[in-house]
Write a protein that holds these residues in place. Structure first.
Motif, mmCIF file in Angstrom:
data_model
loop_
_atom_site.group_PDB
_atom_site.id
_atom_site.type_symbol
_atom_site.label_atom_id
_atom_site.label_comp_id
_atom_site.label_asym_id
_atom_site.label_seq_id
_atom_site.Cartn_x
_atom_site.Cartn_y
_atom_site.Cartn_z
ATOM 1 N N GLY A 19 79.530 3.238 38.040
ATOM 2 C CA GLY A 19 79.356 2.025 38.822
ATOM 3 C C GLY A 19 78.437 2.237 40.005
ATOM 4 N N SER A 20 78.580 3.369 40.668
ATOM 5 C CA SER A 20 77.720 3.678 41.812
ATOM 6 C C SER A 20 76.264 3.801 41.377
ATOM 7 N N ALA A 21 76.024 4.497 40.258
ATOM 8 C CA ALA A 21 74.662 4.685 39.761
ATOM 9 C C ALA A 21 74.023 3.348 39.412
ATOM 10 N N TYR A 22 74.800 2.492 38.776
ATOM 11 C CA TYR A 22 74.306 1.163 38.379
ATOM 12 C C TYR A 22 73.941 0.326 39.606
ATOM 13 N N LEU A 23 74.822 0.262 40.579
ATOM 14 C CA LEU A 23 74.570 -0.544 41.771
ATOM 15 C C LEU A 23 73.384 -0.011 42.568
ATOM 16 N N GLU A 24 73.279 1.318 42.659
ATOM 17 C CA GLU A 24 72.145 1.931 43.371
ATOM 18 C C GLU A 24 70.824 1.535 42.714
ATOM 19 N N LEU A 25 70.788 1.591 41.378
ATOM 20 C CA LEU A 25 69.550 1.296 40.660
ATOM 21 C C LEU A 25 69.133 -0.158 40.835
ATOM 22 N N VAL A 26 70.068 -1.089 40.649
ATOM 23 C CA VAL A 26 69.741 -2.511 40.770
ATOM 24 C C VAL A 26 69.246 -2.838 42.172
ATOM 25 N N LYS A 27 69.939 -2.316 43.164
ATOM 26 C CA LYS A 27 69.556 -2.577 44.552
ATOM 27 C C LYS A 27 68.163 -2.032 44.851
ATOM 28 N N MET A 28 67.886 -0.817 44.361
ATOM 29 C CA MET A 28 66.584 -0.204 44.599
ATOM 30 C C MET A 28 65.472 -0.986 43.914
ATOM 31 N N LEU A 29 65.664 -1.374 42.660
ATOM 32 C CA LEU A 29 64.621 -2.090 41.923
ATOM 33 C C LEU A 29 64.308 -3.437 42.560
ATOM 34 N N ARG A 30 65.337 -4.138 42.993
ATOM 35 C CA ARG A 30 65.112 -5.454 43.620
ATOM 36 C C ARG A 30 64.387 -5.332 44.951
ATOM 37 N N ARG A 31 64.647 -4.264 45.662
ATOM 38 C CA ARG A 31 64.004 -4.071 46.961
ATOM 39 C C ARG A 31 62.576 -3.562 46.819
ATOM 40 N N GLU A 32 62.371 -2.576 45.935
ATOM 41 C CA GLU A 32 61.069 -1.930 45.819
ATOM 42 C C GLU A 32 60.075 -2.699 44.950
ATOM 43 N N PHE A 33 60.573 -3.455 43.965
ATOM 44 C CA PHE A 33 59.657 -4.117 43.018
ATOM 45 C C PHE A 33 60.003 -5.595 42.842
ATOM 46 N N PRO A 34 60.017 -6.370 43.928
ATOM 47 C CA PRO A 34 60.414 -7.778 43.846
ATOM 48 C C PRO A 34 59.448 -8.653 43.060
ATOM 49 N N THR A 35 58.178 -8.274 43.006
ATOM 50 C CA THR A 35 57.194 -9.078 42.274
ATOM 51 C C THR A 35 56.876 -8.512 40.893
ATOM 52 N N GLU A 36 57.257 -7.269 40.656
ATOM 53 C CA GLU A 36 56.978 -6.642 39.353
ATOM 54 C C GLU A 36 58.095 -6.881 38.341
ATOM 55 N N PHE A 37 59.360 -6.912 38.827
ATOM 56 C CA PHE A 37 60.510 -7.047 37.936
ATOM 57 C C PHE A 37 61.367 -8.248 38.339
ATOM 58 N N LYS A 38 61.765 -9.034 37.345
ATOM 59 C CA LYS A 38 62.752 -10.085 37.554
ATOM 60 C C LYS A 38 64.040 -9.629 36.885
ATOM 61 N N ILE A 39 65.056 -9.329 37.692
ATOM 62 C CA ILE A 39 66.269 -8.699 37.162
ATOM 63 C C ILE A 39 67.426 -9.690 37.117
ATOM 64 N N LYS A 40 68.049 -9.772 35.946
ATOM 65 C CA LYS A 40 69.243 -10.592 35.767
ATOM 66 C C LYS A 40 70.399 -9.687 35.343
ATOM 67 N N ILE A 41 71.608 -10.147 35.593
ATOM 68 C CA ILE A 41 72.802 -9.367 35.275
ATOM 69 C C ILE A 41 73.620 -10.065 34.191
ATOM 70 N N TYR A 321 65.592 14.588 44.977
ATOM 71 C CA TYR A 321 66.190 13.447 44.286
ATOM 72 C C TYR A 321 66.269 12.232 45.202
ATOM 73 N N SER A 322 65.248 12.056 46.005
ATOM 74 C CA SER A 322 65.217 10.934 46.936
ATOM 75 C C SER A 322 65.017 9.622 46.185
ATOM 76 N N GLU A 323 65.396 8.558 46.830
ATOM 77 C CA GLU A 323 65.258 7.219 46.258
ATOM 78 C C GLU A 323 63.804 6.900 45.934
ATOM 79 N N ALA A 324 62.894 7.272 46.829
ATOM 80 C CA ALA A 324 61.475 6.965 46.625
ATOM 81 C C ALA A 324 60.922 7.674 45.394
ATOM 82 N N ALA A 325 61.314 8.949 45.219
ATOM 83 C CA ALA A 325 60.807 9.716 44.075
ATOM 84 C C ALA A 325 61.308 9.142 42.756
#
Length: 343
Positions: A19-41, A321-325
């Motif tokens: 659950g932690s891995a999933y939430l971290e990934l979704v949050k990161m993708l929405r923040r870093e790539f708001p115009t590249e990816f449209k994410i639905k759950i 293993y940073s978020e940016a990398a």
């Protein structure tokens, strides 16, 4: 804009690394790539990529709708052998679930593993090596970070620990696979040290060893504290006051708790598992068994300055293993995977 649907129920059960891995990934993708990816759950609408984080049966059924689902990506957080010691099921049910789990993975167009050591096991089940990619977990450095010495001392005082205490922290679900027996015995054998295990019974009474662990949970040794499942704001405090983070698990993939400890600059000690060697070698203190843990903790207790080199090792691992990398890895993966199947 790439349409990505995340399929997951991992966040419905608290205290799970998945659950932690999933939430971290979704949050990161929405923040870093708001115009590249449209994410639905958990949407059944048409997607370019469907990323499966958990193996719930409705998600399995959705994989048969190939056109609507686009490229089906399976996130491999566990295999049948890694569930041993986690949950206790009636053997016939366990066999059915094992078949179901592997068939779920075989139905994917692509698979992502969080540890490369699990690729051989997937190949033995009939998965194609060309369709398996390794991308490590990560944790947010804004949520898990190293605090100042002044802040650490304030937290210790608030939680009832002295500045010089040897505080040994474990994090994870209370279950046999996590090596709780060794952690509890270490506490019993060493009243001079303080022990904390942050986590609870996420799977309730089907947890392997539930009855025995519940007795200890309710009546622990005086130097062992079970705060239960704690929120992230509290968990970061525990990492910061810990002298050593100890994970005595018998089976893991790439534990989020290890990454959280790295981010907080906490020295990491684990039971030596082959899978760690491929992802975090050089960043942790490996132990063969409980006697080895006992000996190595005692050495560090008598030579506290030596802990500095392991704090530095954790800090280096946090950068690797940073978020940016990891964000760059996910961006490249989604884009190239979509292009691969676009035709």
């Amino acid at each position: 804009m790439l349409k990505i649907t995340m399929f997951s129920r991992a966040d419905e059960v608290k205290g799970q690394g998945v659950g932690s891995a999933y939430l971290e990934l979704v949050k990161m993708l929405r923040r870093e790539f708001p115009t590249e990816f449209k994410i639905k759950i958990n949407s059944w609408k048409k997607a370019d990529i469907s990323h499966y984080h958990t193996v719930n049966f409705p998600f399995y059924l959705s994989t048969f709708l190939k056109k609507a689902r686009g490229v089906r990506v399976g996130y491999v957080h566990f295999l049948p052998e890694t569930l041993e010691g986690s949950i206790e099921l009636y053997k016939p049910f366990q066999k059915i679930f094992n078949w179901y789990l592997l068939d779920f993975y075989r139905r994917m167009d692509e698979l992502v593993v969080v540890n490369p050591s699990f690729i051989p096991a997937l190949l033995r089940t009939g998965c194609d090596q060309d369709k398996i990619t390794y991308i490590p977990n990560f944790v947010s450095q804004s949520e898990f970070y190293e605090k100042t010495e002044e802040q650490k001392n304030q937290i210790r005082s608030r939680l009832g620990y002295d500045e010089g205490d040897m505080v040994i922290l474990g994090v994870g679900q209370i279950q046999k696979r996590k090596g709780l027996d060794d952690f509890i015995q270490l506490a019993k054998d060493n009243p001079q040290w303080k022990f904390i295990w942050a986590g609870g019974f996420s799977f309730g009474k089907i947890t392997d060893g539930y009855a025995d662990y519940e007795k200890v949970y309710k009546n622990p040794p005086k130097n062992l504290y079970f705060p239960g499942i704690v929120d992230r704001e509290t968990l970061v405090d525990y990492y910061n006051i810990a002298t050593i983070f100890l994970l005595p698990s018998y089976n893991e993939l790439f534990p989020m708790s290890i990454l959280e400890a790295f981010n907080c600059g906490t020295p990491v000690m684990v039971r030596e598992l082959e899978l760690y060697q491929s992802v975090i070698e050089g960043f942790y203190i490996g132990c063969k068994d409980r006697a080895d843990m006992q000996q190595k903790i005692a050495v560090l207790d008598s030579n506290r300055p030596k802990l500095a080199q392991w704090r530095q090792a954790s800090q280096r691992a946090a950068q690797k293993y940073s978020e940016a990398a990891v964000a760059k890895l996910w961006y490249n993966y989604y884009m190239t995977t979509y292009k691969k199947y676009r035709s």
